[in-house]
Design a protein around this motif. Structure first.
Motif, mmCIF file in Angstrom:
data_model
loop_
_atom_site.group_PDB
_atom_site.id
_atom_site.type_symbol
_atom_site.label_atom_id
_atom_site.label_comp_id
_atom_site.label_asym_id
_atom_site.label_seq_id
_atom_site.Cartn_x
_atom_site.Cartn_y
_atom_site.Cartn_z
ATOM 1 N N THR A 156 9.874 5.014 -11.365
ATOM 2 C CA THR A 156 9.900 3.256 -11.364
ATOM 3 C C THR A 156 8.981 3.081 -10.194
ATOM 4 O OG1 THR A 156 12.143 3.833 -11.876
ATOM 5 C CG2 THR A 156 11.504 1.673 -11.499
ATOM 6 N N ALA A 157 9.202 3.737 -9.115
ATOM 7 C CA ALA A 157 8.131 3.145 -8.069
ATOM 8 C C ALA A 157 6.591 3.151 -8.434
ATOM 9 C CB ALA A 157 8.683 4.066 -6.827
ATOM 10 N N ILE A 158 6.463 4.582 -8.934
ATOM 11 C CA ILE A 158 4.954 4.833 -9.312
ATOM 12 C C ILE A 158 4.522 3.724 -10.343
ATOM 13 C CG2 ILE A 158 3.196 6.239 -10.440
ATOM 14 C CD1 ILE A 158 5.290 8.527 -9.451
ATOM 15 N N GLY A 159 5.191 3.327 -11.191
ATOM 16 C CA GLY A 159 5.118 2.207 -12.346
ATOM 17 C C GLY A 159 4.710 0.843 -11.453
ATOM 18 N N HIS A 160 5.724 0.803 -10.603
ATOM 19 C CA HIS A 160 5.503 -0.622 -9.762
ATOM 20 C C HIS A 160 4.431 -0.725 -9.175
ATOM 21 C CE1 HIS A 160 6.857 -4.664 -8.288
ATOM 22 N NE2 HIS A 160 6.419 -4.080 -7.320
ATOM 23 N N GLY A 161 3.939 0.264 -8.560
ATOM 24 C CA GLY A 161 3.014 0.777 -7.430
ATOM 25 C C GLY A 161 1.662 0.459 -8.452
ATOM 26 N N LEU A 162 1.627 1.000 -9.602
ATOM 27 C CA LEU A 162 0.579 0.862 -10.575
ATOM 28 C C LEU A 162 0.320 -0.647 -10.846
ATOM 29 C CD1 LEU A 162 0.650 4.017 -12.527
ATOM 30 C CD2 LEU A 162 -1.162 3.447 -10.718
ATOM 31 N N ARG A 163 1.483 -1.116 -11.244
ATOM 32 C CA ARG A 163 1.323 -2.552 -11.647
ATOM 33 C C ARG A 163 0.797 -3.678 -10.427
ATOM 34 N NH1 ARG A 163 5.926 -1.675 -14.362
ATOM 35 N NH2 ARG A 163 7.186 -2.239 -12.720
ATOM 36 N N MET A 164 1.183 -3.276 -9.284
ATOM 37 C CA MET A 164 0.659 -4.129 -8.200
ATOM 38 C C MET A 164 -0.927 -3.810 -8.033
ATOM 39 S SD MET A 164 3.354 -4.323 -5.108
ATOM 40 C CE MET A 164 3.531 -2.624 -5.063
ATOM 41 N N PHE A 165 -1.160 -2.391 -8.312
ATOM 42 C CA PHE A 165 -2.614 -1.947 -8.040
ATOM 43 C C PHE A 165 -3.520 -2.803 -9.070
ATOM 44 C CE2 PHE A 165 -5.698 1.599 -9.148
ATOM 45 C CZ PHE A 165 -6.532 1.447 -8.160
ATOM 46 N N TYR A 166 -3.206 -2.748 -10.439
ATOM 47 C CA TYR A 166 -3.888 -3.402 -11.662
ATOM 48 C C TYR A 166 -3.918 -4.887 -11.333
ATOM 49 C CZ TYR A 166 -3.758 1.349 -13.526
ATOM 50 O OH TYR A 166 -3.615 2.656 -13.675
ATOM 51 N N ALA A 167 -2.893 -5.227 -10.674
ATOM 52 C CA ALA A 167 -2.757 -6.951 -10.532
ATOM 53 C C ALA A 167 -3.735 -7.377 -9.541
ATOM 54 C CB ALA A 167 -1.367 -7.327 -10.096
ATOM 55 N N GLY A 168 -4.295 -6.389 -8.507
ATOM 56 C CA GLY A 168 -5.190 -6.722 -7.930
ATOM 57 C C GLY A 168 -4.955 -6.315 -6.327
ATOM 58 N N ALA A 169 -3.855 -5.655 -6.020
ATOM 59 C CA ALA A 169 -3.388 -5.189 -4.687
ATOM 60 C C ALA A 169 -4.607 -4.295 -4.216
ATOM 61 C CB ALA A 169 -2.282 -4.671 -4.653
ATOM 62 N N ASP A 170 -5.103 -4.428 -3.023
ATOM 63 C CA ASP A 170 -6.250 -3.750 -2.116
ATOM 64 C C ASP A 170 -5.623 -2.629 -1.800
ATOM 65 O OD1 ASP A 170 -8.453 -5.609 -2.444
ATOM 66 O OD2 ASP A 170 -6.986 -6.981 -1.520
ATOM 67 N N ILE A 171 -4.197 -2.575 -1.220
ATOM 68 C CA ILE A 171 -3.598 -1.470 -0.523
ATOM 69 C C ILE A 171 -2.131 -1.534 -0.976
ATOM 70 C CG2 ILE A 171 -3.063 -0.527 1.456
ATOM 71 C CD1 ILE A 171 -5.148 -2.161 3.045
ATOM 72 N N ILE A 172 -1.713 -0.323 -1.278
ATOM 73 C CA ILE A 172 -0.295 -0.217 -1.701
ATOM 74 C C ILE A 172 0.349 0.350 -0.704
ATOM 75 C CG2 ILE A 172 1.305 0.553 -3.281
ATOM 76 C CD1 ILE A 172 -0.646 -1.108 -4.674
ATOM 77 N N ASP A 173 1.614 -0.165 -0.117
ATOM 78 C CA ASP A 173 2.133 0.021 1.123
ATOM 79 C C ASP A 173 3.530 0.627 0.835
ATOM 80 O OD1 ASP A 173 2.395 0.155 3.995
ATOM 81 O OD2 ASP A 173 3.821 -1.474 3.832
ATOM 82 N N VAL A 174 3.522 2.001 0.902
ATOM 83 C CA VAL A 174 4.757 2.950 0.469
ATOM 84 C C VAL A 174 5.664 3.204 1.532
ATOM 85 C CG1 VAL A 174 5.274 4.790 -0.834
ATOM 86 C CG2 VAL A 174 3.327 3.812 -1.223
ATOM 87 N N GLY A 175 6.951 2.916 1.435
ATOM 88 C CA GLY A 175 7.730 3.051 2.522
ATOM 89 C C GLY A 175 9.051 3.513 1.862
ATOM 90 N N GLY A 176 9.702 4.578 2.890
ATOM 91 C CA GLY A 176 10.826 5.233 2.267
ATOM 92 C C GLY A 176 12.051 5.012 3.214
ATOM 93 N N GLU A 177 11.902 3.933 4.330
ATOM 94 C CA GLU A 177 13.123 3.651 5.035
ATOM 95 C C GLU A 177 13.268 2.298 5.315
ATOM 96 O OE1 GLU A 177 12.644 5.451 9.032
ATOM 97 O OE2 GLU A 177 14.567 4.522 9.575
ATOM 98 N N SER A 178 14.464 1.606 4.967
ATOM 99 C CA SER A 178 14.372 0.104 5.275
ATOM 100 C C SER A 178 14.343 -0.061 6.673
ATOM 101 C CB SER A 178 15.848 -0.099 4.632
ATOM 102 O OG SER A 178 15.849 -1.624 5.018
ATOM 103 N N THR A 179 13.584 -1.474 6.768
ATOM 104 C CA THR A 179 13.388 -1.691 8.442
ATOM 105 C C THR A 179 14.263 -3.057 8.438
ATOM 106 O OG1 THR A 179 11.350 -2.947 7.429
ATOM 107 C CG2 THR A 179 11.132 -0.796 8.403
ATOM 108 N N ARG A 180 15.150 -3.305 7.492
ATOM 109 C CA ARG A 180 15.953 -4.407 7.759
ATOM 110 C C ARG A 180 16.846 -4.406 8.882
ATOM 111 N NH1 ARG A 180 21.108 -4.292 5.647
ATOM 112 N NH2 ARG A 180 21.246 -2.500 4.194
ATOM 113 N N PRO A 181 17.164 -5.559 9.609
ATOM 114 C CA PRO A 181 18.089 -5.669 10.721
ATOM 115 C C PRO A 181 19.286 -4.761 10.089
ATOM 116 C CG PRO A 181 17.663 -7.590 10.557
ATOM 117 C CD PRO A 181 17.008 -7.093 9.362
ATOM 118 N N GLY A 182 19.942 -3.745 11.136
ATOM 119 C CA GLY A 182 20.963 -3.097 10.771
ATOM 120 C C GLY A 182 20.855 -1.736 9.806
#
Ligand code: PMM
Length: 303
Positions: free
Chosen positions: A61-87
């Protein structure tokens, strides 16, 4: 991820066209477009990020979403595996790498330029080995002591983001007399540590760290002063997309707008950031922000 190698049009006449496109040559940072603000598409492979947590939790699912953003025109795909939200809970390096490495590899194979959103030097090193081209680190003043040497040794672009404290404490560190001046001074002090380790000025991208140890009004103050950040001579990245301060701007019937209703305001921030000299915006809705930064470029007399 063999499906990435599928060649359009090779199946039986009745079969639908493959969703994915053939591999492209690896993208290079130095080949990024010029003449407009760049788009960094957000891909959180996490169960708990505030804005999209749990949506792209499994690799396919993540790869699919990354590809959709890439084909939609994203210049860089920022892949993260740890949430940075408070707490947010910290994750081990092993867990973080298990989440992101297959995704990084597949997106690189498809021709995307990938940044890795991590606070861990070990994870950054693994992601670079898997083909990531940029390290995006939101640890701010609290950085992994091994990170400067890694960035110096690999010679890659590094996003230095302002943050005080960690995910558990950052909301307690929002006392500023002059938020822009202090954020700039604190970024410069971290920058000096990276210089001491041998990192070159041209490797550094600065980010004011919206929402990280900042209250709503302080985020607006930083945006209002974006040009004092660009004046430091580094590319500046702005990460406002779907953040809490946009939710509190868009109050309806006494309730802050939920994350998924903040994309129009996010695109407006993209246009304004572009107009005020941001190098890139980090966004969820790539198509909307691409229109926004193109509009800003035309307004400014660019392409
Ligand atoms: N914000 C988040 C995560 N990573 N990286 C940079 N450089 N700047 C940011 O503002 C930033 C970031 C948190 O937002 P998310 O949960 O929507 O990814």
């Amino acid at each position: 991820m063999d499906s990435l190698a599928a060649t359009p049009g090779t199946g039986p006449a009745t079969s639908p066209l493959p969703v994915v496109k053939p591999p492209r040559p690896a993208a290079k940072f130095e080949d990024l477009p010029t003449g407009r603000t760049l788009l960094m598409g957000i891909l959180n492979v996490t169960p708990d990020s505030f804005s999209d947590g749990g949506q792209y939790n499994d690799p396919d699912t993540a790869i699919g979403h990354g590809l959709r953003m890439f084909y939609a025109g994203a210049d860089i795909i920022d892949v993260g595996g740890e949430s940075t939200r408070p707490g947010a809970e910290e994750v081990s390096d092993g867990e973080e790498q298990g989440r992101i490495l297959p995704v990084v590899e597949a997106l690189v194979k498809a021709g995307a330029l990938v940044s890795v959103d991590t606070m861990s030097a070990a994870t950054a090193a693994e992601a670079l080995d898997a083909g990531a081209a940029v390290v995006n680190d939101v640890s701010g003043l609290n950085f992994d002591p091994k990170m400067p040497a890694l960035i110096a040794e690999r010679g890659v672009p590094y996003v230095l983001t302002h943050r005080r404290g960690d995910a558990g404490t950052m909301d307690q560190h929002t006392d500023y007399d002059d938020v822009s001046g202090e954020v700039i001074e604190e970024l410069k002090s971290v920058r000096d540590k990276f210089y001491e380790a041998g990192v070159k000025p041209e490797q550094l991208i600065l980010d004011p760290g919206l929402g990280f140890s900042k209250q709503a009004g302080q985020n607006w103050e930083l945006l209002r002063n974006l040009e004092s950040f660009t004046a430091l001579g580094h590319p500046v990245l702005v990460g406002a997309s779907r953040k809490r301060f946009l939710g509190s701007l868009l109050v309806s019937a006494g309730k802050a707008a939920p994350a998924e209703e903040r994309d129009h305001a996010s695109a407006a921030v993209s246009a304004l950031s572009a107009h005020h000299g941001a190098w890139a915006v980090r966004v969820h809705d790539v198509a909307a922000s691409l229109d926004a930064v193109k509009t800003a470029a035309a307004w400014g007399g660019g392409s």
